[in-house]
Design a protein around this motif. Structure first.
Motif, PDB file in Angstrom:
ATOM      1  N   ARG A 290       0.731  -1.100   0.101  1.00 23.04           N
ATOM      2  CA  ARG A 290       0.106   0.027   0.180  1.00 23.04           C
ATOM      3  C   ARG A 290       0.978   1.250   0.145  1.00 23.04           C
ATOM      4  N   ILE A 291       0.486   1.997  -1.046  1.00 21.79           N
ATOM      5  CA  ILE A 291       1.508   3.362  -1.120  1.00 21.79           C
ATOM      6  C   ILE A 291       0.655   4.676  -0.555  1.00 21.79           C
ATOM      7  N   ARG A 292       0.981   5.103   0.443  1.00 19.77           N
ATOM      8  CA  ARG A 292      -0.030   6.486   1.024  1.00 19.77           C
ATOM      9  C   ARG A 292       0.187   7.732   0.555  1.00 19.77           C
ATOM     10  N   ALA A 293       1.458   8.203   0.375  1.00 20.87           N
ATOM     11  CA  ALA A 293       1.770   9.515   0.165  1.00 20.87           C
ATOM     12  C   ALA A 293       2.914   9.411  -1.089  1.00 20.87           C
ATOM     13  N   VAL A 294       2.851  10.577  -2.008  1.00 23.92           N
ATOM     14  CA  VAL A 294       3.730  10.477  -3.112  1.00 23.92           C
ATOM     15  C   VAL A 294       4.077  12.192  -2.952  1.00 23.92           C
ATOM     16  N   VAL A 295       5.357  12.387  -2.988  1.00 30.87           N
ATOM     17  CA  VAL A 295       5.782  14.116  -2.951  1.00 30.87           C
ATOM     18  C   VAL A 295       6.890  14.055  -3.828  1.00 30.87           C
ATOM     19  N   SER A 297      10.636  15.605  -4.890  1.00 29.99           N
ATOM     20  CA  SER A 297      11.724  15.875  -4.204  1.00 29.99           C
ATOM     21  C   SER A 297      11.824  17.488  -4.342  1.00 29.99           C
ATOM     22  N   PRO A 298      12.505  18.221  -3.650  1.00 28.81           N
ATOM     23  CA  PRO A 298      12.609  19.689  -4.073  1.00 28.81           C
ATOM     24  C   PRO A 298      13.336  19.995  -5.304  1.00 28.81           C
ATOM     25  N   ASP A 299      14.201  19.034  -5.890  1.00 30.74           N
ATOM     26  CA  ASP A 299      14.780  19.386  -6.993  1.00 30.74           C
ATOM     27  C   ASP A 299      13.889  18.808  -8.265  1.00 30.74           C
ATOM     28  N   GLY A 300      12.782  18.188  -7.999  1.00 29.61           N
ATOM     29  CA  GLY A 300      12.020  17.608  -9.221  1.00 29.61           C
ATOM     30  C   GLY A 300      12.515  16.673  -9.752  1.00 29.61           C
ATOM     31  N   ARG A 301      13.816  15.889  -9.214  1.00 31.53           N
ATOM     32  CA  ARG A 301      14.277  14.727  -9.925  1.00 31.53           C
ATOM     33  C   ARG A 301      13.934  13.361  -9.293  1.00 31.53           C
ATOM     34  N   SER A 302      12.998  13.375  -8.206  1.00 34.21           N
ATOM     35  CA  SER A 302      12.435  12.065  -7.809  1.00 34.21           C
ATOM     36  C   SER A 302      11.337  12.161  -7.252  1.00 34.21           C
ATOM     37  N   LEU A 303      10.427  11.086  -7.052  1.00 35.33           N
ATOM     38  CA  LEU A 303       9.384  11.149  -6.081  1.00 35.33           C
ATOM     39  C   LEU A 303       9.590  10.402  -4.807  1.00 35.33           C
ATOM     40  N   TRP A 304       9.272  10.898  -3.861  1.00 35.75           N
ATOM     41  CA  TRP A 304       9.261  10.148  -2.597  1.00 35.75           C
ATOM     42  C   TRP A 304       8.076   9.597  -2.120  1.00 35.75           C
ATOM     43  N   LEU A 305       7.968   8.143  -1.913  1.00 27.29           N
ATOM     44  CA  LEU A 305       6.505   7.449  -1.500  1.00 27.29           C
ATOM     45  C   LEU A 305       6.713   7.141  -0.091  1.00 27.29           C
ATOM     46  N   THR A 306       5.624   7.170   0.702  1.00 27.40           N
ATOM     47  CA  THR A 306       5.429   6.361   1.854  1.00 27.40           C
ATOM     48  C   THR A 306       4.389   5.233   1.714  1.00 27.40           C
ATOM     49  N   THR A 307       4.890   4.071   2.647  1.00 27.60           N
ATOM     50  CA  THR A 307       3.959   2.996   2.472  1.00 27.60           C
ATOM     51  C   THR A 307       3.361   2.803   3.713  1.00 27.60           C
ATOM     52  N   ASP A 308       2.070   1.810   3.724  1.00 31.43           N
ATOM     53  CA  ASP A 308       1.463   1.952   4.775  1.00 31.43           C
ATOM     54  C   ASP A 308       0.890   0.496   4.812  1.00 31.43           C
ATOM     55  N   ASN A 309       1.628  -0.248   5.400  1.00 32.18           N
ATOM     56  CA  ASN A 309       1.259  -1.906   5.252  1.00 32.18           C
ATOM     57  C   ASN A 309       1.109  -2.266   6.861  1.00 32.18           C
ATOM     58  N   GLY A 310       1.227  -1.512   7.793  1.00 27.89           N
ATOM     59  CA  GLY A 310       1.171  -1.714   9.181  1.00 27.89           C
ATOM     60  C   GLY A 310       2.373  -1.955   9.868  1.00 27.89           C
ATOM     61  N   THR A 311       3.280  -2.745   9.189  1.00 29.39           N
ATOM     62  CA  THR A 311       4.483  -2.985   9.739  1.00 29.39           C
ATOM     63  C   THR A 311       5.367  -2.909   8.930  1.00 29.39           C
ATOM     64  N   ALA A 312       6.809  -2.479   9.168  1.00 27.43           N
ATOM     65  CA  ALA A 312       7.884  -2.357   8.303  1.00 27.43           C
ATOM     66  C   ALA A 312       7.850  -1.309   7.293  1.00 27.43           C
ATOM     67  N   ASP A 313       6.934  -0.371   7.462  1.00 30.41           N
ATOM     68  CA  ASP A 313       6.782   0.724   6.510  1.00 30.41           C
ATOM     69  C   ASP A 313       7.982   1.767   6.617  1.00 30.41           C
ATOM     70  N   GLY A 314       7.867   2.639   5.554  1.00 34.19           N
ATOM     71  CA  GLY A 314       8.928   3.570   5.419  1.00 34.19           C
ATOM     72  C   GLY A 314       9.176   4.464   4.131  1.00 34.19           C
ATOM     73  N   ILE A 315      10.001   4.786   3.533  1.00 34.98           N
ATOM     74  CA  ILE A 315      10.026   5.780   2.415  1.00 34.98           C
ATOM     75  C   ILE A 315      10.798   4.953   1.211  1.00 34.98           C
ATOM     76  N   VAL A 316      10.217   5.181   0.253  1.00 27.48           N
ATOM     77  CA  VAL A 316      10.870   4.731  -1.260  1.00 27.48           C
ATOM     78  C   VAL A 316      10.894   5.762  -2.169  1.00 27.48           C
TER      79      VAL A 316
END
Length: 321
Positions: A290-295, A297-316
């Motif tokens: 499950r992917i919760r957020a997509v933002v 990066s300030p330089d526009g060269r990437s997207l930061w995603l947050t995951t929402d699976n309940g355990t072992a989540d983080g940023i991709v």
């Protein structure tokens, strides 16, 4: 879904930047490139560097994390270098509310700005974002009570627009915090390069949506799910079957919208040209859950995603090319 021209970027090979967190939800960048990350259940705010170093800044007091409620969205003041304000959307014992604190090395004293947003076991909304006009926008859900959405006196099932101190912004259509209404559960907000506003919305049984949001418009819930072809309501730009999306976060980069999918467990790329949406393209299906957020990066060269699976989540982090 319509097809149309666009100038799509191509996502590159993603990398996991942060792992082993729990129910990560909102993300916003500070000047200088570090990000603030919220955890819904722990009410913790983390500061994350582009190298993946994590600093636990502290917990937001008064958060009641039940069902889909807890510590949700986060936004950084557009004048942060002057005022150090960070804004959060949270579920309390009585309601959903918007508050801010000064980030000077940690979580400062919380100042409540807006109360009375309906809360429930689900449909709490929760996204915060500053628009190009430097006003603060908030997405709210109808908290499982459909009557809130069409009631312009209720803060549920709305997109709200306010000054940085929480007052109704000048030019709001009804003289209140309400900017648009008739929503079920909005969790993604984004603006294109011309200042046009877009939002993701959870459907019920048939269609999830991306809407172009305009001042004072009625988006139809609970009368309409998806396109209703009724002049009283504004039809969506894009719809999906609910099994393919449950769209949460939304981001814009030149030529594209990017929608994070929860139930659909993928990142949707939606080519966009002059406010018209092309055919969505799915990426990373079932790869990160499950992917919760997509933002962006300030330089526009990437997207930061947050995951929402309940355990072992983080940023991709997904590079764009």
């Amino acid at each position: 879904m319509s097809s149309g021209p666009g100038a799509p970027s191509r996502p590159g090979e993603p990398r996991v930047l942060v792992r082993d967190r729990r129910v990560t939800w909102g993300l916003a960048f500070l000047p200088g490139g570090d990000a603030l990350l919220t955890e819904r259940e722990s009410a913790e705010i983390l500061r994350v560097t582009p190298r993946g170093e994590v600093d636990e800044l502290g917990r937001i007091p008064g958060v009641v994390a039940r069902g889909e409620g807890g510590l949700l969205g986060v936004a950084v003041s557009p004048t942060f270098l002057h005022d150090q304000y960070v804004y959060v959307y949270l579920t309390s014992a009585s309601d959903n509310r918007i508050a801010r604190f000064r980030h000077i090395g940690g979580v400062g004293k919380l100042e409540t700005l807006v109360t009375g947003i309906p809360k429930g076991g689900n449909h709490n909304g929760g996204r915060l974002a500053f628009g190009p006009d430097r006003m603060l926008y908030a997405s709210t859900g109808e908290a499982g009570q459909e009557e809130h959405s069409q009631d312009r006196e209720s803060l549920g099932g709305k997109i709200l627009r306010m000054t940085p101190d929480g007052r109704p912004a000048p030019g709001n259509p009804f003289g209140t915090l309400v900017w648009s209404y008739g929503h079920r559960n909005v969790q993604g907000l984004a603006w294109d390069g011309k200042g046009r506003m877009y939002a993701t919305e959870f459907g019920q049984n048939r269609f999830d949506e991306v809407n172009r949001i305009e001042k004072g418009r009625n988006y139809g819930w609970p009368v309409v799910e998806g396109a209703g072809d009724d002049p009283k309501y504004t039809d969506p730009l894009v719809t999906w079957p609910t099994a393919e999306a449950s769209p949460s976060g939304l981001a814009y980069t030149p030529g594209n919208l990017w929608a994070a999918a929860l139930r659909g467990e993928r990142l949707w790329q939606i080519p966009l040209e002059n406010g018209r949406a092309g055919r969505p393209i799915a990426h990373f299906r079932n790869r990160f859950g499950r992917i919760r957020a997509v933002v962006p990066s300030p330089d526009g060269r990437s997207l930061w995603l947050t995951t929402d699976n309940g355990t072992a989540d983080g940023i991709v982090v997904v590079p764009l090319r």
